[in-house]
Scaffold this motif. Sequence first.
Motif, PDB file in Angstrom:
ATOM      1  N   VAL A 133     -20.338   1.486   5.017  1.00  0.00           N
ATOM      2  CA  VAL A 133     -21.000   1.144   6.267  1.00  0.00           C
ATOM      3  C   VAL A 133     -20.051   0.262   7.069  1.00  0.00           C
ATOM      4  CG1 VAL A 133     -22.157  -0.850   5.209  1.00  0.00           C
ATOM      5  CG2 VAL A 133     -23.062   0.141   7.308  1.00  0.00           C
ATOM      6  N   GLY A 134     -19.901   0.571   8.339  1.00  0.00           N
ATOM      7  CA  GLY A 134     -18.955  -0.159   9.168  1.00  0.00           C
ATOM      8  C   GLY A 134     -19.559  -1.379   9.830  1.00  0.00           C
ATOM      9  N   LEU A 164      -7.284   2.162   5.155  1.00  0.00           N
ATOM     10  CA  LEU A 164      -8.554   1.996   5.859  1.00  0.00           C
ATOM     11  C   LEU A 164      -9.377   3.279   5.793  1.00  0.00           C
ATOM     12  CD1 LEU A 164      -7.395   0.059   9.056  1.00  0.00           C
ATOM     13  CD2 LEU A 164      -8.677  -0.885   7.121  1.00  0.00           C
ATOM     14  N   GLN A 165      -8.723   4.409   5.963  1.00  0.00           N
ATOM     15  CA  GLN A 165      -9.423   5.696   5.895  1.00  0.00           C
ATOM     16  C   GLN A 165      -9.972   5.951   4.498  1.00  0.00           C
ATOM     17  OE1 GLN A 165      -6.566   8.559   7.333  1.00  0.00           O
ATOM     18  NE2 GLN A 165      -6.871   7.989   9.486  1.00  0.00           N
ATOM     19  N   ARG A 166      -9.234   5.549   3.479  1.00  0.00           N
ATOM     20  CA  ARG A 166      -9.724   5.734   2.106  1.00  0.00           C
ATOM     21  C   ARG A 166     -10.966   4.875   1.862  1.00  0.00           C
ATOM     22  NH1 ARG A 166      -4.137   6.404   1.037  1.00  0.00           N
ATOM     23  NH2 ARG A 166      -3.756   4.184   0.702  1.00  0.00           N
ATOM     24  N   VAL A 167     -10.942   3.645   2.343  1.00  0.00           N
ATOM     25  CA  VAL A 167     -12.117   2.780   2.188  1.00  0.00           C
ATOM     26  C   VAL A 167     -13.301   3.377   2.937  1.00  0.00           C
ATOM     27  CG1 VAL A 167     -13.086   0.501   2.672  1.00  0.00           C
ATOM     28  CG2 VAL A 167     -10.732   0.693   1.834  1.00  0.00           C
ATOM     29  N   GLU A 168     -13.062   3.857   4.139  1.00  0.00           N
ATOM     30  CA  GLU A 168     -14.139   4.413   4.965  1.00  0.00           C
ATOM     31  C   GLU A 168     -14.709   5.706   4.379  1.00  0.00           C
ATOM     32  OE1 GLU A 168     -12.034   4.624   8.638  1.00  0.00           O
ATOM     33  OE2 GLU A 168     -12.115   2.433   8.943  1.00  0.00           O
ATOM     34  N   ALA A 169     -13.957   6.348   3.500  1.00  0.00           N
ATOM     35  CA  ALA A 169     -14.422   7.582   2.862  1.00  0.00           C
ATOM     36  C   ALA A 169     -15.220   7.324   1.587  1.00  0.00           C
ATOM     37  CB  ALA A 169     -13.236   8.486   2.546  1.00  0.00           C
ATOM     38  N   LEU A 170     -15.306   6.075   1.146  1.00  0.00           N
ATOM     39  CA  LEU A 170     -16.038   5.762  -0.077  1.00  0.00           C
ATOM     40  C   LEU A 170     -17.531   6.027   0.119  1.00  0.00           C
ATOM     41  CD1 LEU A 170     -14.315   2.385  -1.064  1.00  0.00           C
ATOM     42  CD2 LEU A 170     -13.999   4.604  -2.183  1.00  0.00           C
ATOM     43  N   LEU A 229       0.811  -1.218   0.000  1.00  0.00           N
ATOM     44  CA  LEU A 229       0.000   0.000   0.000  1.00  0.00           C
ATOM     45  C   LEU A 229       0.846   1.270   0.000  1.00  0.00           C
ATOM     46  CD1 LEU A 229      -2.796  -1.236   2.403  1.00  0.00           C
ATOM     47  CD2 LEU A 229      -3.119  -0.518   0.016  1.00  0.00           C
ATOM     48  N   GLY A 230       2.149   1.114   0.057  1.00  0.00           N
ATOM     49  CA  GLY A 230       3.044   2.235  -0.175  1.00  0.00           C
ATOM     50  C   GLY A 230       3.253   2.498  -1.657  1.00  0.00           C
ATOM     51  N   LYS A 231       2.789   1.549  -2.493  1.00  0.00           N
ATOM     52  CA  LYS A 231       2.960   1.667  -3.948  1.00  0.00           C
ATOM     53  C   LYS A 231       1.677   2.118  -4.641  1.00  0.00           C
ATOM     54  CE  LYS A 231       6.103  -2.308  -3.768  1.00  0.00           C
ATOM     55  NZ  LYS A 231       6.267  -3.739  -4.172  1.00  0.00           N
ATOM     56  N   ALA A 249     -10.808  -7.414   2.065  1.00  0.00           N
ATOM     57  CA  ALA A 249      -9.761  -7.326   3.085  1.00  0.00           C
ATOM     58  C   ALA A 249     -10.121  -6.403   4.240  1.00  0.00           C
ATOM     59  CB  ALA A 249      -8.459  -6.848   2.443  1.00  0.00           C
ATOM     60  N   TYR A 250     -10.993  -5.442   3.992  1.00  0.00           N
ATOM     61  CA  TYR A 250     -11.193  -4.353   4.949  1.00  0.00           C
ATOM     62  C   TYR A 250     -11.617  -4.815   6.342  1.00  0.00           C
ATOM     63  CZ  TYR A 250     -13.314  -0.567   7.495  1.00  0.00           C
ATOM     64  OH  TYR A 250     -13.633   0.303   8.504  1.00  0.00           O
ATOM     65  N   SER A 251     -12.669  -5.612   6.431  1.00  0.00           N
ATOM     66  CA  SER A 251     -13.349  -5.841   7.713  1.00  0.00           C
ATOM     67  C   SER A 251     -12.406  -6.357   8.792  1.00  0.00           C
ATOM     68  CB  SER A 251     -14.515  -6.816   7.522  1.00  0.00           C
ATOM     69  OG  SER A 251     -15.396  -6.356   6.515  1.00  0.00           O
ATOM     70  N   TYR A 252     -11.664  -7.416   8.491  1.00  0.00           N
ATOM     71  CA  TYR A 252     -10.817  -8.024   9.515  1.00  0.00           C
ATOM     72  C   TYR A 252      -9.551  -7.218   9.780  1.00  0.00           C
ATOM     73  CZ  TYR A 252     -13.852 -12.094   9.559  1.00  0.00           C
ATOM     74  OH  TYR A 252     -14.939 -12.939   9.704  1.00  0.00           O
ATOM     75  N   ILE A 253      -9.092  -6.448   8.804  1.00  0.00           N
ATOM     76  CA  ILE A 253      -7.948  -5.577   9.063  1.00  0.00           C
ATOM     77  C   ILE A 253      -8.382  -4.411   9.942  1.00  0.00           C
ATOM     78  CG2 ILE A 253      -6.175  -4.111   8.041  1.00  0.00           C
ATOM     79  CD1 ILE A 253      -5.807  -7.130   7.550  1.00  0.00           C
TER      80      ILE A 253
END
Length: 208
Positions: free
Chosen positions: A195-196, A185-191, A143-145, A161-165
């Motif tokens: 919903v969490g 994680l923040q990018r996914v949560e901003a989509l 994710l640095g790339k 991948a999101y939920s368990y990470i």
Amino acid sequence: MQAIKLYNFPRSGHAHRVELMLSLLQLPVELILVDLAKGEHKQAPFLALNSFGQVPVIDDGGVVLADSNAILVYLAQKYGNGRWLPADPVGAARVQRWLSVAAGPIAFGPAAARLVTVFGAQLNADELITRAHNLLKVMDLELGKTPYLAGAEPTIADVSAYSYIAHAPEGNVSLDDYANVRAWLQRVEALPGFVGMPRTVAGLQKTA
């Protein structure tokens, strides 16, 4: 359109993947609770939907599908307008790589560590936490790339991948050393439509 039935359990990361995907796609959904604590997933009515006795299951107008990653593929191909699952061979393979990670290192690392603290599973917590950190080191490097797991745009790889990470701290797996993972994680949560999954006060997760 008719609501898609989602047989779920609120604190199942596998079920949350599907709930998240349905929300991101802005699809109508009817949530049907399967009480795992009471063993409903091992009773005949549910086994008729999924003979493995696991959530999630969806019923989309009579199309009944189990397995969270398989459901993500179905939803992306049917409703995603080409956005969430690339059609080109390289793009599709990059997504599949992370679906395999979700079913392997994530399931047997952070997800399993969370089973110990949240559900009382009799597993070797130290070994699972070590596996989780080995995975997170690789994810942080990747994710640095790119901003998302499979490239420049979000795909079902990220949803899987999101939920368990995101909930790894509940299993005593700290995310403090993984800045790229936390930014992802923040990018996914901003989509739009995110919903969490409900937080559980367990492990390193001090507040719900």
